[in-house]
Structure formats: C-alpha cells, structure tokens
Scaffold this active site. Sequence first.
Site, short mmCIF file in Angstrom:
data_model
loop_
_atom_site.label_atom_id
_atom_site.label_comp_id
_atom_site.label_asym_id
_atom_site.label_seq_id
_atom_site.Cartn_x
_atom_site.Cartn_y
_atom_site.Cartn_z
N LYS A 46 82.28 90.07 100.28
CA LYS A 46 81.80 88.69 100.32
C LYS A 46 82.93 87.70 100.54
O LYS A 46 82.71 86.58 100.98
CB LYS A 46 81.15 88.35 98.96
CG LYS A 46 79.93 89.14 98.61
CD LYS A 46 79.40 88.68 97.23
CE LYS A 46 78.31 89.55 96.74
NZ LYS A 46 77.84 89.14 95.37
N ILE A 104 91.75 88.18 101.73
CA ILE A 104 93.01 88.58 101.06
C ILE A 104 93.34 90.04 101.33
O ILE A 104 92.43 90.88 101.44
CB ILE A 104 92.92 88.31 99.53
CG1 ILE A 104 94.30 88.49 98.86
CG2 ILE A 104 91.88 89.18 98.87
CD1 ILE A 104 94.37 87.89 97.46
N ASP A 106 95.40 92.81 99.36
CA ASP A 106 96.03 93.07 98.05
C ASP A 106 96.82 94.37 98.15
O ASP A 106 97.98 94.38 98.49
CB ASP A 106 94.92 93.11 96.99
CG ASP A 106 95.46 93.17 95.57
OD1 ASP A 106 96.65 93.47 95.42
OD2 ASP A 106 94.69 92.94 94.62
N GLY A 108 96.12 96.60 100.39
CA GLY A 108 96.13 96.90 101.83
C GLY A 108 95.13 97.99 102.19
O GLY A 108 94.89 98.25 103.36
N LYS A 134 99.12 89.32 99.28
CA LYS A 134 99.96 89.48 98.09
C LYS A 134 101.24 90.21 98.48
O LYS A 134 101.22 91.11 99.32
CB LYS A 134 99.21 90.25 97.00
CG LYS A 134 98.12 89.41 96.35
CD LYS A 134 97.69 90.05 95.05
CE LYS A 134 96.50 89.31 94.46
NZ LYS A 134 96.00 90.00 93.26
N ASP A 161 86.90 85.66 94.10
CA ASP A 161 86.10 85.59 92.88
C ASP A 161 86.77 86.21 91.66
O ASP A 161 87.73 86.99 91.76
CB ASP A 161 84.78 86.32 93.09
CG ASP A 161 84.97 87.85 93.08
OD1 ASP A 161 85.83 88.34 93.83
OD2 ASP A 161 84.27 88.52 92.31
C1 PRP Z 1 88.62 91.96 98.15
C2 PRP Z 1 88.99 91.26 99.44
C3 PRP Z 1 89.38 92.38 100.34
C4 PRP Z 1 89.91 93.43 99.39
C5 PRP Z 1 91.41 93.45 99.45
O1 PRP Z 1 87.31 92.39 98.23
O2 PRP Z 1 87.93 90.50 99.95
O3 PRP Z 1 88.28 92.88 101.06
O4 PRP Z 1 89.50 93.07 98.07
O5 PRP Z 1 91.93 94.36 98.53
P1 PRP Z 1 92.83 95.60 98.97
O6 PRP Z 1 93.85 95.07 99.95
O7 PRP Z 1 93.43 96.05 97.67
O8 PRP Z 1 91.95 96.62 99.59
P2 PRP Z 1 86.48 92.88 96.94
O9 PRP Z 1 86.43 94.38 96.93
O10 PRP Z 1 87.01 92.19 95.71
O11 PRP Z 1 85.02 92.39 97.26
P3 PRP Z 1 84.49 90.89 97.54
O12 PRP Z 1 85.12 90.42 98.83
O13 PRP Z 1 83.02 91.09 97.66
O14 PRP Z 1 84.91 90.03 96.36
#
Ligand code: PRP
Length: 182
Positions: A46, A104, A106, A108, A134, A161
């Site tokens: 999302k 984002i 995080d 990767g 990050k 979120d």
């Molecule tokens: C978040 C963000 C990325 C992912 C990045 O999604 O939107 O898709 O995490 O993290 P990573 O680099 O460690 O893989 P999340 O799974 O929190 O879902 P959301 O977007 O629905 O909040």
Amino acid sequence: MADPRGDLERTILTEDEIQNRVREMADQISTEFSDVDELYLIGILKGAFIFLADLARCLRVFHKVDFMALSSYGMTAESTGEVRIIMDLREPIEDKHVIIVEDIVDSGNTLNYLQRLLKGRRPATLKSCVLLRKEHNSLDAPLDYLGFEIPNIWVVGYGLDFADTYRTLPFIAELKKEIYQK
Ligand code: PRP
C-alpha cells in the site's frame, strides 16, 4: 489530525521538502523519457499510493498506472528475501517502458524480488523510482531515481505506516521508539 496520540518523535521531511523533491524527480523522468510514447508506472501497495499519485500528476510523459500488492513471508523474509504476490498487474508489460514506484527501500528484499520478477516479463526498459532509502539496505540492483536517504529509523506518513495508521500524513515523521518496541 497530525499527532493526536503523541506517537511522533520529530518531523524528518516536511510537506514542502517532499513536494519539491517529487516535482524534481518527475522532471527528471519526464526529460529522460521525453521520446517514448508511453510510460507504465507500477505502484507497490500500500505504501506507494500517495507518492505515485503526486509523482504521476507532475509527469509530462503520457503514462498508464497499475499496481501490485506484495507481502513478505513473515519472519523468514529477512533471511531469505522471500516475497509473496497478493495482487498482480492487470496487463502484461512486455515491450513497455516500466517504472516501479516504491515508497521505501529498507532491507532491499522487496525491490530485489520485484526487479528480478518483472525483468523476466521482458519490458523494453525497467527503472526504479523510490522516495526513501534507509542507509543500511543491501540492494543488489541500482536505484534509478531516489528522493531521500534516511537513517535506520521507523518513519510514518506520506504512505508509510505503523500498523496501517499515519499513512495520510502530508509529511514524514519518526515514530517514537517506545511505540514500536512495546
Ligand atoms: C514496505 C514498503 C516496501 C517494503 C520495503 O512495505 O512499502 O514495499 O516494505 O522493505 P524491504 O526493502 O525491507 O523489502 P510493507 O511490507 O510494509 O507493506 P505496505 O506498503 O503495505 O505498508
């Protein structure tokens, strides 16, 4: 409705800073793709829904918008990088000029997985446009468009979120540690 529960530590990026950077990114993309007929933007739900909406409305290139929803495989994702598709694209992307739009990076894992997956569908070009990265991530593939580098803290707002809340803040803020370390 900025912070009715007092959960936020401090503002990391103001609304103006975000909007200015999003316009710059859209300008860069518009210039680089000025000679293509059509761009295909893929927002990852999302978190990317607000960034994608603002970015797309600043683009000067004809484009379509599609979405994917992904989810990490619980606790194992950190070690294996496994990701699950909850909702796939509506159309094939073969021969299209595709830009993945993410809020984002995080660890990767998500973007690494997506780039591998979508490359296999043989788009004409495949680029990644990410608002935040990050500092500690271990991304294999390069990022083509990056908004801001941030420290390794929990941020909310502008699509991001905490337990599905705070996504619609117009700015990005650090969440107090005691909120997510409870
Ligand atoms: C978040 C963000 C990325 C992912 C990045 O999604 O939107 O898709 O995490 O993290 P990573 O680099 O460690 O893989 P999340 O799974 O929190 O879902 P959301 O977007 O629905 O909040």
